[in-house]
Design a protein around this motif. Structure first.
Motif, short mmCIF file in Angstrom:
data_model
loop_
_atom_site.label_atom_id
_atom_site.label_comp_id
_atom_site.label_asym_id
_atom_site.label_seq_id
_atom_site.Cartn_x
_atom_site.Cartn_y
_atom_site.Cartn_z
N ILE A 291 -8.61 -0.05 4.76
CA ILE A 291 -8.77 1.14 3.92
C ILE A 291 -10.22 1.25 3.49
CG2 ILE A 291 -8.05 2.27 1.78
CD1 ILE A 291 -5.36 0.82 2.12
N ARG A 292 -10.73 2.47 3.54
CA ARG A 292 -12.13 2.73 3.21
C ARG A 292 -12.22 3.89 2.23
NH1 ARG A 292 -15.21 6.72 4.97
NH2 ARG A 292 -13.86 7.22 6.73
N ASP A 293 -13.17 3.82 1.29
CA ASP A 293 -13.42 4.97 0.43
C ASP A 293 -14.65 5.72 0.93
OD1 ASP A 293 -15.68 3.63 -0.48
OD2 ASP A 293 -14.85 3.13 -2.44
N ARG A 294 -15.04 6.80 0.25
CA ARG A 294 -16.13 7.63 0.75
C ARG A 294 -17.51 7.03 0.54
NH1 ARG A 294 -17.78 11.59 -3.35
NH2 ARG A 294 -16.58 11.33 -5.27
N TRP A 295 -17.57 5.88 -0.15
CA TRP A 295 -18.85 5.18 -0.31
C TRP A 295 -18.96 4.01 0.67
CZ3 TRP A 295 -15.90 6.81 -4.51
CH2 TRP A 295 -16.45 7.84 -5.26
N LEU A 296 -18.05 3.97 1.64
CA LEU A 296 -18.03 2.93 2.68
C LEU A 296 -17.74 1.55 2.11
CD1 LEU A 296 -21.02 4.10 4.93
CD2 LEU A 296 -18.61 4.76 5.02
N ASN A 297 -16.88 1.51 1.10
CA ASN A 297 -16.32 0.24 0.66
C ASN A 297 -15.04 -0.01 1.45
OD1 ASN A 297 -18.18 -0.39 -1.56
ND2 ASN A 297 -17.29 1.39 -2.58
N TYR A 298 -14.83 -1.24 1.89
CA TYR A 298 -13.70 -1.57 2.75
C TYR A 298 -12.84 -2.66 2.13
CZ TYR A 298 -16.31 0.88 6.42
OH TYR A 298 -16.99 1.82 7.15
N THR A 299 -11.54 -2.60 2.43
CA THR A 299 -10.64 -3.68 2.05
C THR A 299 -10.64 -4.74 3.14
OG1 THR A 299 -8.74 -2.66 3.16
CG2 THR A 299 -9.12 -2.06 0.85
N ASP A 300 -9.84 -5.78 2.93
CA ASP A 300 -9.54 -6.71 4.01
C ASP A 300 -8.74 -5.97 5.08
OD1 ASP A 300 -10.79 -8.73 2.61
OD2 ASP A 300 -8.94 -9.42 1.66
N THR A 301 -8.46 -6.64 6.17
CA THR A 301 -7.75 -6.02 7.29
C THR A 301 -6.31 -6.51 7.36
OG1 THR A 301 -9.82 -5.87 8.54
CG2 THR A 301 -7.78 -5.63 9.78
N ALA B 133 -7.36 8.44 -5.43
CA ALA B 133 -8.67 8.21 -4.83
C ALA B 133 -8.73 8.82 -3.44
CB ALA B 133 -8.94 6.71 -4.76
N ASP B 134 -9.87 9.43 -3.10
CA ASP B 134 -10.11 9.90 -1.74
C ASP B 134 -10.36 8.69 -0.85
OD1 ASP B 134 -10.08 12.82 -1.90
OD2 ASP B 134 -11.79 12.57 -3.24
N LEU B 135 -9.52 8.51 0.14
CA LEU B 135 -9.67 7.32 0.98
C LEU B 135 -9.22 7.61 2.41
CD1 LEU B 135 -6.50 6.16 1.26
CD2 LEU B 135 -6.97 5.44 -1.08
N SER B 136 -9.53 6.65 3.26
CA SER B 136 -9.14 6.75 4.66
C SER B 136 -8.41 5.47 5.06
CB SER B 136 -10.39 6.92 5.54
OG SER B 136 -10.07 6.76 6.91
N ILE B 137 -7.30 5.63 5.77
CA ILE B 137 -6.61 4.50 6.39
C ILE B 137 -7.06 4.47 7.85
CG2 ILE B 137 -4.39 3.46 6.98
CD1 ILE B 137 -3.16 4.99 4.63
N GLU B 138 -7.82 3.44 8.20
CA GLU B 138 -8.39 3.35 9.54
C GLU B 138 -7.53 2.44 10.41
OE1 GLU B 138 -13.08 4.02 8.44
OE2 GLU B 138 -12.40 1.99 8.88
N VAL B 139 -7.26 2.90 11.63
CA VAL B 139 -6.36 2.19 12.54
C VAL B 139 -7.13 1.75 13.78
CG1 VAL B 139 -4.20 2.31 13.83
CG2 VAL B 139 -4.46 3.62 11.71
N PHE B 140 -7.03 0.46 14.10
CA PHE B 140 -7.64 -0.11 15.29
C PHE B 140 -6.54 -0.72 16.15
CE2 PHE B 140 -10.62 -0.13 11.85
CZ PHE B 140 -11.87 0.12 12.40
N TRP C 24 -8.11 -1.30 -3.28
CA TRP C 24 -7.44 -2.60 -3.21
C TRP C 24 -5.98 -2.50 -3.63
CZ3 TRP C 24 -9.27 -6.45 -0.53
CH2 TRP C 24 -10.64 -6.47 -0.25
N GLY C 25 -5.68 -1.68 -4.63
CA GLY C 25 -4.29 -1.47 -5.01
C GLY C 25 -3.51 -0.79 -3.90
N VAL C 26 -4.16 0.17 -3.24
CA VAL C 26 -3.52 0.84 -2.10
C VAL C 26 -3.27 -0.17 -0.98
CG1 VAL C 26 -3.77 2.66 -0.37
CG2 VAL C 26 -4.56 3.05 -2.71
N TYR C 27 -4.24 -1.02 -0.73
CA TYR C 27 -4.12 -2.02 0.33
C TYR C 27 -2.94 -2.96 0.07
CZ TYR C 27 -5.23 -6.20 3.09
OH TYR C 27 -5.17 -7.28 3.94
N ARG C 28 -2.79 -3.42 -1.18
CA ARG C 28 -1.69 -4.35 -1.49
C ARG C 28 -0.32 -3.69 -1.35
NH1 ARG C 28 -5.52 -6.08 -5.38
NH2 ARG C 28 -4.63 -4.66 -6.94
#
Length: 399
Positions: A201-211, A155-162, A130-134
């Motif tokens: 943004i997603r972490d390795r436990w499949l938690n997601y931020t807003d879009t 944190a290990d995370l992924s920035i997902e692009v659609f 969430w901090g990364v997202y903001r």
């Protein structure tokens, strides 16, 4: 004949006795006891970002093998973590919210008999995504998009692009995977049309931020052909260590063989640089550099010797004849890092693949057109200043 039959009979009897004496190996508990171990005690909780650390005292049980914690994430996934009887703490992680969560702690014996659960509540702090997202900023880049954000927890995370297609957002397969503190990465290969993007943004436990939604137009980018590159020798430029190496070897198409390398003087301990002409004016987007892999430990090793570590790239449309930096602009300042962050001289397969594919270094958007480039080595991986570069490829917009 009777003697032979007698010997054969003895052999058969011995074989039967041997196999009847063998037991089938089975995988099971180290011991076979029904004694239930005692519970852990003195449990304390330290809540962290998306996690909690549990500290406890072990039961006084000679048969204790390990302690485990069992809990559920918000998506219903059951998690289990273990600590041997040598430890007295457990990290429970993967929480995507700051709600209270129940954790059951079990002491387990060598017979795999678990104690009664010690039940405790944890209340994790905000998940790092969430901090990364903001902090996330998405802007148009050459051939794609650039993302900048801060990730202080590493944190290990992924920035997902659609991207929007036919009225709905579909994955682009251009995701970024990182644990960097200061994120500054680009995705490329996108069409240079104005498009609607969705980023989460997603972490390795499949938690997601807003879009995050953005309408952006990737900038045009193409390769600046190596056929137009030429060496330029100006006062102050670094000479080569050998007569068969050279600046022009950086565009001969060979990324690995000796002497297809630009190798400057190892004995010079001040910053060293080389200059070359791209053959045409262009707004540059990035440079891809293939360092020369040194022979080490019966193999080839990057991030070693004169491979570029801390360096600068400068550009100009008209280099002064005196070799000075007048009329040059700084296109970028870089500090190369190994993906594994391992020690000097140590190289993982991921490290090798990353360097062997060429490392891409972005230039800032909005710089003036240039024709001449200068690579300036401040520090190499050895800790001196000479450079050993096999190949370069420059990208930009020459229109």
């Amino acid at each position: 004949m009777k003697k032979i039959n007698k010997n054969l009979l003895l052999l058969l009897l011995s074989t039967v006795a041997f196999f009847s004496g063998c037991k089938q190996d089975t995988i099971g508990p180290l011991e076979n006891s029904t004694t239930v171990p005692g519970q852990v005690s003195n449990v304390s909780v330290t809540n962290g970002p998306g996690n909690a650390t549990l500290t406890f005292s072990l039961p006084n049980d000679k048969d204790l093998l390990y302690v485990k914690a069992v809990y559920n994430l918000s998506n219903g996934q059951e998690m289990e973590v273990k600590s041997s009887y040598y430890g007295n703490s457990l990290l429970v992680e993967g929480f995507g919210d700051t709600n209270e969560h129940e954790v059951k702690i079990y002491a387990v014996s060598r017979s795999e008999v678990a104690s009664a659960p010690y039940v405790i509540k944890v209340k994790p702090l905000e998940n790092p995504i969430w901090g990364v997202y903001r902090s996330l900023k998405a802007v148009a880049d050459f051939g794609g998009l650039n993302f900048k954000a801060t990730n202080p927890s590493k944190a290990d995370l992924s920035i997902e692009v659609f991207v929007q297609s036919k009225g709905k957002y579909v994955p682009t397969s251009k995701n970024i995977y990182t644990a960097a503190i200061d994120i500054d990465q680009s995705v490329r290969g996108l069409d240079t049309l104005t498009q609607k993007f969705a980023i989460r943004i997603r972490d390795r436990w499949l938690n997601y931020t807003d879009t995050l939604f953005a309408t952006l137009k990737p900038l045009y980018e193409t390769t600046i052909p190596k056929s137009t590159y030429k060496e330029v020798i100006l006062p102050g430029d670094s000479p080569q260590e050998y007569s068969n190496t050279g600046v022009s070897k950086m565009w001969d198409g060979n990324i690995i063989d000796w002497p297809s390398v630009c190798l400057t003087k190892p004995g010079v301990l001040v910053p060293q640089w080389v200059t070359f002409d791209l053959g045409k004016l262009a707004t540059l987007s990035r440079i891809v550099i293939w360092n020369y892999p040194e022979y080490l430990n019966a193999g080839r090793t990057y991030y070693y010797g004169g491979n570029l570590k801390e360096f600068e790239v400068w550009g100009t449309d008209s280099p002064p004849a005196d070799g000075s930096y007048n009329n040059w602009v700084l296109l970028g300042k870089y500090n190369s890092q190994k993906p594994s962050k391992s020690a000097y001289g140590v190289q993982t397969s991921e490290d090798y693949a990353f360097a062997n594919a060429g490392i891409s270094y972005n230039f800032a958007v909005g710089l003036k057109k240039v024709r001449y480039l200068r690579i300036k080595s401040i520090n190499n991986w050895q800790g001196t200043t000479f450079m050993s570069v096999s190949e370069v490829q420059v990208y930009g917009d020459p229109r």
